[in-house]
Design a protein around this motif. Structure first.
Motif, PDB file in Angstrom:
ATOM      1  N   THR A 146       0.844  -1.198   0.000  1.00  0.00           N
ATOM      2  CA  THR A 146       0.000   0.000   0.000  1.00  0.00           C
ATOM      3  C   THR A 146       0.876   1.243   0.000  1.00  0.00           C
ATOM      4  O   THR A 146       0.634   2.193  -0.734  1.00  0.00           O
ATOM      5  CB  THR A 146      -0.889  -0.014   1.257  1.00  0.00           C
ATOM      6  OG1 THR A 146      -1.615  -1.240   1.264  1.00  0.00           O
ATOM      7  CG2 THR A 146      -1.871   1.141   1.228  1.00  0.00           C
ATOM      8  N   HIS A 147       1.890   1.230   0.857  1.00  0.00           N
ATOM      9  CA  HIS A 147       2.885   2.302   0.910  1.00  0.00           C
ATOM     10  C   HIS A 147       4.245   1.655   0.678  1.00  0.00           C
ATOM     11  O   HIS A 147       4.858   1.141   1.609  1.00  0.00           O
ATOM     12  CB  HIS A 147       2.856   3.000   2.267  1.00  0.00           C
ATOM     13  CG  HIS A 147       1.540   3.637   2.579  1.00  0.00           C
ATOM     14  ND1 HIS A 147       1.093   3.852   3.847  1.00  0.00           N
ATOM     15  CD2 HIS A 147       0.566   4.109   1.764  1.00  0.00           C
ATOM     16  CE1 HIS A 147      -0.110   4.426   3.807  1.00  0.00           C
ATOM     17  NE2 HIS A 147      -0.450   4.582   2.553  1.00  0.00           N
ATOM     18  N   LYS A 149       8.007   0.873   0.312  1.00  0.00           N
ATOM     19  CA  LYS A 149       9.207   1.426   0.962  1.00  0.00           C
ATOM     20  C   LYS A 149      10.445   1.042   0.148  1.00  0.00           C
ATOM     21  O   LYS A 149      10.557  -0.098  -0.303  1.00  0.00           O
ATOM     22  CB  LYS A 149       9.370   0.841   2.368  1.00  0.00           C
ATOM     23  CG  LYS A 149       8.150   0.947   3.277  1.00  0.00           C
ATOM     24  CD  LYS A 149       8.000   2.296   3.900  1.00  0.00           C
ATOM     25  CE  LYS A 149       6.773   2.367   4.804  1.00  0.00           C
ATOM     26  NZ  LYS A 149       6.527   3.696   5.349  1.00  0.00           N
ATOM     27  N   THR A 163       9.181   6.452   1.251  1.00  0.00           N
ATOM     28  CA  THR A 163       7.874   5.786   1.083  1.00  0.00           C
ATOM     29  C   THR A 163       7.113   6.412  -0.084  1.00  0.00           C
ATOM     30  O   THR A 163       7.051   7.641  -0.191  1.00  0.00           O
ATOM     31  CB  THR A 163       7.039   5.961   2.359  1.00  0.00           C
ATOM     32  OG1 THR A 163       7.784   5.463   3.469  1.00  0.00           O
ATOM     33  CG2 THR A 163       5.721   5.200   2.248  1.00  0.00           C
ATOM     34  N   MET A 165       3.289   6.338  -2.069  1.00  0.00           N
ATOM     35  CA  MET A 165       1.902   5.906  -1.847  1.00  0.00           C
ATOM     36  C   MET A 165       1.305   5.245  -3.085  1.00  0.00           C
ATOM     37  O   MET A 165       0.108   5.338  -3.352  1.00  0.00           O
ATOM     38  CB  MET A 165       1.050   7.096  -1.419  1.00  0.00           C
ATOM     39  CG  MET A 165       1.358   7.533   0.017  1.00  0.00           C
ATOM     40  SD  MET A 165       0.365   8.932   0.569  1.00  0.00           S
ATOM     41  CE  MET A 165      -1.301   8.337   0.284  1.00  0.00           C
ATOM     42  N   GLU A 168      -1.658   2.621  -2.582  1.00  0.00           N
ATOM     43  CA  GLU A 168      -2.903   3.247  -2.142  1.00  0.00           C
ATOM     44  C   GLU A 168      -3.522   4.072  -3.279  1.00  0.00           C
ATOM     45  O   GLU A 168      -4.744   4.052  -3.473  1.00  0.00           O
ATOM     46  CB  GLU A 168      -2.653   4.131  -0.910  1.00  0.00           C
ATOM     47  CG  GLU A 168      -3.958   4.685  -0.346  1.00  0.00           C
ATOM     48  CD  GLU A 168      -3.851   5.131   1.110  1.00  0.00           C
ATOM     49  OE1 GLU A 168      -2.735   5.371   1.598  1.00  0.00           O
ATOM     50  OE2 GLU A 168      -4.918   5.230   1.755  1.00  0.00           O
TER      51      GLU A 168
ATOM     52  N   SER B 177      -7.498   8.487   1.803  1.00  0.00           N
ATOM     53  CA  SER B 177      -6.195   7.840   1.971  1.00  0.00           C
ATOM     54  C   SER B 177      -5.699   8.056   3.398  1.00  0.00           C
ATOM     55  O   SER B 177      -6.339   8.724   4.209  1.00  0.00           O
ATOM     56  CB  SER B 177      -5.180   8.426   0.988  1.00  0.00           C
ATOM     57  OG  SER B 177      -4.633   9.630   1.496  1.00  0.00           O
ATOM     58  N   PHE B 211       3.553  11.002   0.853  1.00  0.00           N
ATOM     59  CA  PHE B 211       3.673  10.326   2.140  1.00  0.00           C
ATOM     60  C   PHE B 211       4.399  11.198   3.158  1.00  0.00           C
ATOM     61  O   PHE B 211       4.124  11.117   4.366  1.00  0.00           O
ATOM     62  CB  PHE B 211       4.358   8.962   2.002  1.00  0.00           C
ATOM     63  CG  PHE B 211       4.253   8.148   3.258  1.00  0.00           C
ATOM     64  CD1 PHE B 211       3.065   7.512   3.577  1.00  0.00           C
ATOM     65  CD2 PHE B 211       5.312   8.051   4.146  1.00  0.00           C
ATOM     66  CE1 PHE B 211       2.941   6.794   4.762  1.00  0.00           C
ATOM     67  CE2 PHE B 211       5.199   7.330   5.328  1.00  0.00           C
ATOM     68  CZ  PHE B 211       4.014   6.700   5.638  1.00  0.00           C
TER      69      PHE B 211
END
Lengths: 295, 295
Positions: A146-147, A149, A163, A165, A168, B177, B211
């Motif tokens: 979802t996020h 890294k 990170t 997004m 998402e 989100s 993010f």
């Protein structure tokens, strides 16, 4: 069942997984949807006791419980303050007071970065699990999700991370935006790779390319799966443009072998990056085992 | 009320507005939430009759009804096929068969563009309304909204246009989100303009900057309204990077005077663009009046 020596817990936003452990051996596993997002701080202990159930009957008192993930967030069970990078993956958890004296709970902290501002909770334990079997790794880990890294690892330390997004945004755009009419299902690998190239090569065009997915669907009747794959490609391409300092000229390991992980490997491979994937199955648990052994 | 000569209708996805008209004079106005998204093709006529109500008692038979917007989509009431640009704003609608012989319904077509693939429905009538009072306009119109449109206008024609999903992305990211925890309310103009500069100057960094809004909120406790304004700025900045060929060195009119329109004007102004805003109140109706008079 053999009496458990300790309990490993991966407490995420939407799910929680618990393992009854003897050393590094799994005795049993349970999970539930009592994620951090559903619980008030006062409700975690009861949720944990419900999951442990009869495991407590034979367990030592107090029973060590090692937790990673969002349970340690400020709005979780008990805050385990972020450790700033550069640092080794933390193995010492924050002690959590419990009403039930049979429990000895510790929550592992996440990592933070001041500039650019960034945080992780849970992924650091996956990184720890990966390093448990590849202690000499020097390179970049990509953890799709979802996020997603990206973490630069050197000399057992997390040097920096970032990170994106992407996951998402894909979920929101493909399920809730006007694009949902065009991106329901299917997968066209060529359209994905074209999207990666366009998203990476022309990041400024991203917001207009999005609407073109819908317009093309109305005007040209493209093959099924084209728009969904291109949307994913545009998003991952935009991410690769932003994460270039992480993967360019580096030894990259994508810590996922599911379809999302395969998409990242294909996208990176198409850019000429040196990339391989590693299975995530067990990597979180390996990180929790490392933390338990560190005591 | 004076007997209406004709009916103007703006039938969008989520709302419908009807005006009882005498020439260019408004006699009365009604609206409802019976937008295109809620209706099957067979339900539009009844929805229209309900809105007209007692206006029909004194109206001529048949009563001309001129409609713009999503009612003309393939999944709307009756398809009014797109007219490809370059072209003048269409003023001749597609005749819609009705069961009720008191109605003479026409739906105005939208515009399409083959490369890059793009479509609009409804905004072309706003453009027509703007040009009704500024026939000599040669420049660029920016129509902010859920799907912001940029249109290059020359010699009364729409030469080209481009759609950016900026508004829809802002709504999804700020409401659904993980950023919703940081972008609830408030507005910090300096943070907005910083976001514009960063989104435009480094579009590749967009997905990571998103993010960071959340991370900064967790780590630094920034002033209220900072994250919401910066999110809007990053999105509009990314749009300005992609729409640069439209606004750079052009006479730009932002067709909106609400807070979103003001944000676009401020963002463009900060880039040194020559920009002014025009009120949208009445511009759709002016376009429908033009179409009615063209007969």
């Amino acid at each position: 069942m053999t009496a458990p020596e300790w309990i490993a817990v991966d407490w995420g936003t939407s799910h929680v997984r618990v393992w009854a452990m003897n050393g590094a051996t799994i005795l049993a596993r349970r999970d539930s949807d009592q994620g951090m997002g559903r619980l008030h701080a006062s409700e975690f202990e009861a949720a944990l006791l419900t999951l442990l159930g009869d495991w407590l009957d034979t367990a030592p008192v107090p029973l060590p419980v090692v937790i990673c993930g969002m349970a340690g967030a400020r709005q979780g069970w008990h805050e385990a303050p972020y450790i700033p990078v550069p640092c080794e993956v933390p193995v010492h958890g924050v002690a959590v007071p419990t009403k039930d004296a049979r429990l000895n709970v510790r929550i592992l902290p996440g990592l933070s970065q001041a500039k650019p501002a960034d945080v992780m909770r849970g992924e650091e334990t996956q990184i720890g699990g990966f390093l448990a079997s590849q202690a000499d790794f020097d390179g970049v880990l990509c953890l799709p999700g979802t996020h997603t890294k990206w973490a630069h690892i050197s000399a057992r330390e997390v040097v920096s991370f970032r990170t994106f997004m992407t996951g998402e945004m894909f979920a929101l755009l493909s399920q809730q935006s006007v694009l949902r009419f065009s991106t329901a299902d299917g997968w066209d690998k060529a359209a994905f790779l074209d999207g990666v190239a366009d998203g990476m090569g022309r990041p400024a065009g991203f917001a207009a390319e999005l609407f073109s997915l819908r317009a093309r669907d109305l005007l040209e009747d493209p093959p099924k799966g084209h728009a969904r794959a291109r949307l994913s490609g545009l998003l991952i391409g935009l991410e690769l443009a932003g994460s270039r300092p992480y993967w360019l000229g580096q030894d990259v390991v994508v810590l996922s072998d599911d379809s999302l992980g395969q998409a990242y490997v294909a996208a990176l491979d198409a850019q000429g990056a040196v990339v391989r994937s590693a299975a995530t199955e067990g990597v979180t648990l390996a990180g929790l085992v490392t933390a338990f052994k560190a005591g």
